[in-house]
Motif scaffolding. Structure first.
Motif, PDB file in Angstrom:
ATOM      1  N   LEU A 200       2.695  -3.750   9.131  1.00  0.00           N
ATOM      2  CA  LEU A 200       3.505  -4.587   8.257  1.00  0.00           C
ATOM      3  C   LEU A 200       4.199  -5.691   9.041  1.00  0.00           C
ATOM      4  O   LEU A 200       4.252  -6.845   8.601  1.00  0.00           O
ATOM      5  CB  LEU A 200       4.541  -3.734   7.523  1.00  0.00           C
ATOM      6  CG  LEU A 200       4.047  -2.956   6.305  1.00  0.00           C
ATOM      7  CD1 LEU A 200       5.125  -2.002   5.820  1.00  0.00           C
ATOM      8  CD2 LEU A 200       3.612  -3.901   5.194  1.00  0.00           C
TER       9      LEU A 200
ATOM     10  N   TYR B 218       3.713  -9.542   8.118  1.00  0.00           N
ATOM     11  CA  TYR B 218       4.864 -10.377   7.772  1.00  0.00           C
ATOM     12  C   TYR B 218       5.004 -11.554   8.734  1.00  0.00           C
ATOM     13  O   TYR B 218       5.291 -12.680   8.324  1.00  0.00           O
ATOM     14  CB  TYR B 218       6.146  -9.542   7.800  1.00  0.00           C
ATOM     15  CG  TYR B 218       6.301  -8.556   6.664  1.00  0.00           C
ATOM     16  CD1 TYR B 218       5.909  -8.875   5.363  1.00  0.00           C
ATOM     17  CD2 TYR B 218       6.868  -7.302   6.887  1.00  0.00           C
ATOM     18  CE1 TYR B 218       6.071  -7.970   4.328  1.00  0.00           C
ATOM     19  CE2 TYR B 218       7.047  -6.397   5.849  1.00  0.00           C
ATOM     20  CZ  TYR B 218       6.640  -6.736   4.571  1.00  0.00           C
ATOM     21  OH  TYR B 218       6.814  -5.844   3.542  1.00  0.00           O
TER      22      TYR B 218
ATOM     23  N   THR C 214      12.311  -7.915   3.606  1.00  0.00           N
ATOM     24  CA  THR C 214      11.081  -7.273   3.153  1.00  0.00           C
ATOM     25  C   THR C 214      11.176  -5.781   3.431  1.00  0.00           C
ATOM     26  O   THR C 214      11.816  -5.349   4.397  1.00  0.00           O
ATOM     27  CB  THR C 214       9.842  -7.841   3.869  1.00  0.00           C
ATOM     28  OG1 THR C 214       9.957  -7.606   5.284  1.00  0.00           O
ATOM     29  CG2 THR C 214       9.682  -9.330   3.620  1.00  0.00           C
ATOM     30  N   SER C 215      10.541  -4.993   2.585  1.00  0.00           N
ATOM     31  CA  SER C 215      10.600  -3.534   2.730  1.00  0.00           C
ATOM     32  C   SER C 215       9.522  -3.033   3.678  1.00  0.00           C
ATOM     33  O   SER C 215       8.527  -3.703   3.943  1.00  0.00           O
ATOM     34  CB  SER C 215      10.447  -2.870   1.363  1.00  0.00           C
ATOM     35  OG  SER C 215       9.160  -3.152   0.819  1.00  0.00           O
ATOM     36  N   ALA C 216       9.747  -1.834   4.177  1.00  0.00           N
ATOM     37  CA  ALA C 216       8.768  -1.166   5.032  1.00  0.00           C
ATOM     38  C   ALA C 216       8.674   0.285   4.573  1.00  0.00           C
ATOM     39  O   ALA C 216       9.342   1.168   5.098  1.00  0.00           O
ATOM     40  CB  ALA C 216       9.187  -1.245   6.497  1.00  0.00           C
TER      41      ALA C 216
ATOM     42  N   ALA D 126       8.090   0.976   0.743  1.00  0.00           N
ATOM     43  CA  ALA D 126       8.623   1.066  -0.620  1.00  0.00           C
ATOM     44  C   ALA D 126       7.797   1.968  -1.523  1.00  0.00           C
ATOM     45  O   ALA D 126       8.325   2.556  -2.456  1.00  0.00           O
ATOM     46  CB  ALA D 126       8.720  -0.325  -1.244  1.00  0.00           C
TER      47      ALA D 126
ATOM     48  N   HIS E 145       3.687   4.221  -1.774  1.00  0.00           N
ATOM     49  CA  HIS E 145       2.263   4.414  -1.502  1.00  0.00           C
ATOM     50  C   HIS E 145       1.688   5.289  -2.603  1.00  0.00           C
ATOM     51  O   HIS E 145       2.230   6.333  -2.932  1.00  0.00           O
ATOM     52  CB  HIS E 145       2.046   5.089  -0.136  1.00  0.00           C
ATOM     53  CG  HIS E 145       2.597   4.307   1.002  1.00  0.00           C
ATOM     54  ND1 HIS E 145       1.859   3.379   1.693  1.00  0.00           N
ATOM     55  CD2 HIS E 145       3.830   4.280   1.561  1.00  0.00           C
ATOM     56  CE1 HIS E 145       2.605   2.829   2.645  1.00  0.00           C
ATOM     57  NE2 HIS E 145       3.804   3.368   2.576  1.00  0.00           N
TER      58      HIS E 145
ATOM     59  N   GLU F  37       4.899  -3.206  -1.406  1.00  0.00           N
ATOM     60  CA  GLU F  37       6.106  -3.545  -0.660  1.00  0.00           C
ATOM     61  C   GLU F  37       6.825  -4.670  -1.398  1.00  0.00           C
ATOM     62  O   GLU F  37       6.226  -5.385  -2.216  1.00  0.00           O
ATOM     63  CB  GLU F  37       5.777  -3.970   0.770  1.00  0.00           C
ATOM     64  CG  GLU F  37       5.096  -2.895   1.605  1.00  0.00           C
ATOM     65  CD  GLU F  37       5.963  -1.686   1.900  1.00  0.00           C
ATOM     66  OE1 GLU F  37       7.197  -1.756   1.693  1.00  0.00           O
ATOM     67  OE2 GLU F  37       5.407  -0.660   2.342  1.00  0.00           O
TER      68      GLU F  37
ATOM     69  N   ALA G 178      14.780  -0.871  -2.963  1.00  0.00           N
ATOM     70  CA  ALA G 178      13.450  -0.478  -2.494  1.00  0.00           C
ATOM     71  C   ALA G 178      13.304   1.042  -2.481  1.00  0.00           C
ATOM     72  O   ALA G 178      12.248   1.585  -2.829  1.00  0.00           O
ATOM     73  CB  ALA G 178      13.201  -1.051  -1.099  1.00  0.00           C
TER      74      ALA G 178
ATOM     75  N   ARG H   9      10.707   3.483  -4.534  1.00  0.00           N
ATOM     76  CA  ARG H   9       9.894   4.507  -3.868  1.00  0.00           C
ATOM     77  C   ARG H   9      10.056   5.869  -4.530  1.00  0.00           C
ATOM     78  O   ARG H   9       9.084   6.608  -4.699  1.00  0.00           O
ATOM     79  CB  ARG H   9      10.269   4.598  -2.389  1.00  0.00           C
ATOM     80  CG  ARG H   9       9.354   5.532  -1.587  1.00  0.00           C
ATOM     81  CD  ARG H   9       9.692   5.483  -0.122  1.00  0.00           C
ATOM     82  NE  ARG H   9      10.896   6.238   0.186  1.00  0.00           N
ATOM     83  CZ  ARG H   9      11.509   6.215   1.371  1.00  0.00           C
ATOM     84  NH1 ARG H   9      11.037   5.438   2.345  1.00  0.00           N
ATOM     85  NH2 ARG H   9      12.585   6.930   1.588  1.00  0.00           N
TER      86      ARG H   9
ATOM     87  N   VAL I   1      -2.282  -3.320   0.464  1.00  0.00           N
ATOM     88  CA  VAL I   1      -0.858  -3.440   0.160  1.00  0.00           C
ATOM     89  C   VAL I   1      -0.651  -4.732  -0.610  1.00  0.00           C
ATOM     90  O   VAL I   1      -1.146  -5.784  -0.209  1.00  0.00           O
ATOM     91  CB  VAL I   1       0.002  -3.477   1.447  1.00  0.00           C
ATOM     92  CG1 VAL I   1       1.492  -3.513   1.094  1.00  0.00           C
ATOM     93  CG2 VAL I   1      -0.308  -2.291   2.348  1.00  0.00           C
TER      94      VAL I   1
ATOM     95  N   PHE J 198       2.440  -7.240  -2.574  1.00  0.00           N
ATOM     96  CA  PHE J 198       3.847  -7.563  -2.346  1.00  0.00           C
ATOM     97  C   PHE J 198       4.445  -8.205  -3.598  1.00  0.00           C
ATOM     98  O   PHE J 198       3.867  -9.127  -4.167  1.00  0.00           O
ATOM     99  CB  PHE J 198       3.982  -8.511  -1.146  1.00  0.00           C
ATOM    100  CG  PHE J 198       3.401  -7.948   0.113  1.00  0.00           C
ATOM    101  CD1 PHE J 198       4.181  -7.210   0.986  1.00  0.00           C
ATOM    102  CD2 PHE J 198       2.051  -8.135   0.430  1.00  0.00           C
ATOM    103  CE1 PHE J 198       3.646  -6.676   2.140  1.00  0.00           C
ATOM    104  CE2 PHE J 198       1.507  -7.604   1.588  1.00  0.00           C
ATOM    105  CZ  PHE J 198       2.309  -6.866   2.449  1.00  0.00           C
TER     106      PHE J 198
END
Length: 201
Positions: free
Chosen positions: A5, A9, A48-50, A52, A54, A65, A85, A89, A136, A138
């Motif tokens: 990620l 990014y 930005t999320s890491a 969020a 799956h 994300e 976020a 999740r 992924v 966004f």
């Protein structure tokens, strides 16, 4: 996944982010990347999320994300984005365009926003990231007022976006006001009666 990620990014934004390992109010942890204003060509604070969300579909991983660009950064915004976020999740559902993440509390200290709306940007600002066995996507997270969330109950999310476009609302501006076409929510017993009667139609 964090390293992948970060690389994605960095390629999309053009500069390296700062990674925060955040503890939320519920004691859960969430990774958030941050670019303070002035560190990118965008002119906004970017988060930005890491991790969020799956999800698995037809044997393939579909990860989502989130990101948010705003004109004022700081700890309050960082924590609000992180909490949002994490809520996404833990919802157990696949977030998608038009979904509201809203409540009855102010999400950013000193601001009147009580939620977020997730949207797909038409300009491919953050392109899809392909992975072995999955991908992924966004979604842009935009702060919303309680009246905007309430408006959404009887309308499509795109109706709200049309109002924003017509009134040239700057969704990244935390100092913005409520669009003129959306009536301010009444307070007290009069407001309660109005909403109750309206719900009986």
């Amino acid at each position: 996944m964090i390293d992948e990620l970060r690389e994605h990014y960095t390629q999309a934004i053009g500069t390296e982010p700062v990674l925060h390992e955040m503890n939320t109010r519920t004691g859960k942890r969430m990774g958030v990347f941050e670019w303070p204003a002035g560190t990118t060509r965008l002119g906004v604070h970017l988060y930005t999320s890491a991790g969020a969300g799956h999800y698995w579909k037809d044997g393939h991983r579909h990860a989502v994300e989130l990101f948010a660009g705003v004109n004022h950064g700081g700890q309050e915004v960082l924590e609000a984005f992180c909490t949002m976020a994490l809520n996404v999740r833990e919802s157990g559902t696949v977030p998608q365009h038009g979904v509201f993440v809203a409540g009855d509390w102010k999400i950013i200290k000193g601001r009147k926003f009580t939620g977020w709306v997730l949207t797909e940007r038409p300009d491919n600002f953050m392109p899809q990231m392909d992975l072995p066995g999955g991908h992924v996507v966004f979604l842009d997270a935009l702060p919303v007022f309680p009246e905007e969330a309430e408006y959404r109950h009887g309308n499509r999310s795109d109706d709200l976006f049309d109002i924003w476009e017509a009134e040239e609302v700057k969704s990244w501006d935390l100092d913005r006001g409520l669009p003129a076409e959306i009536e301010p929510r009444s307070t007290g017993i009069v407001g309660w009666l109005a909403r109750s009667l309206g719900g009986q139609k």
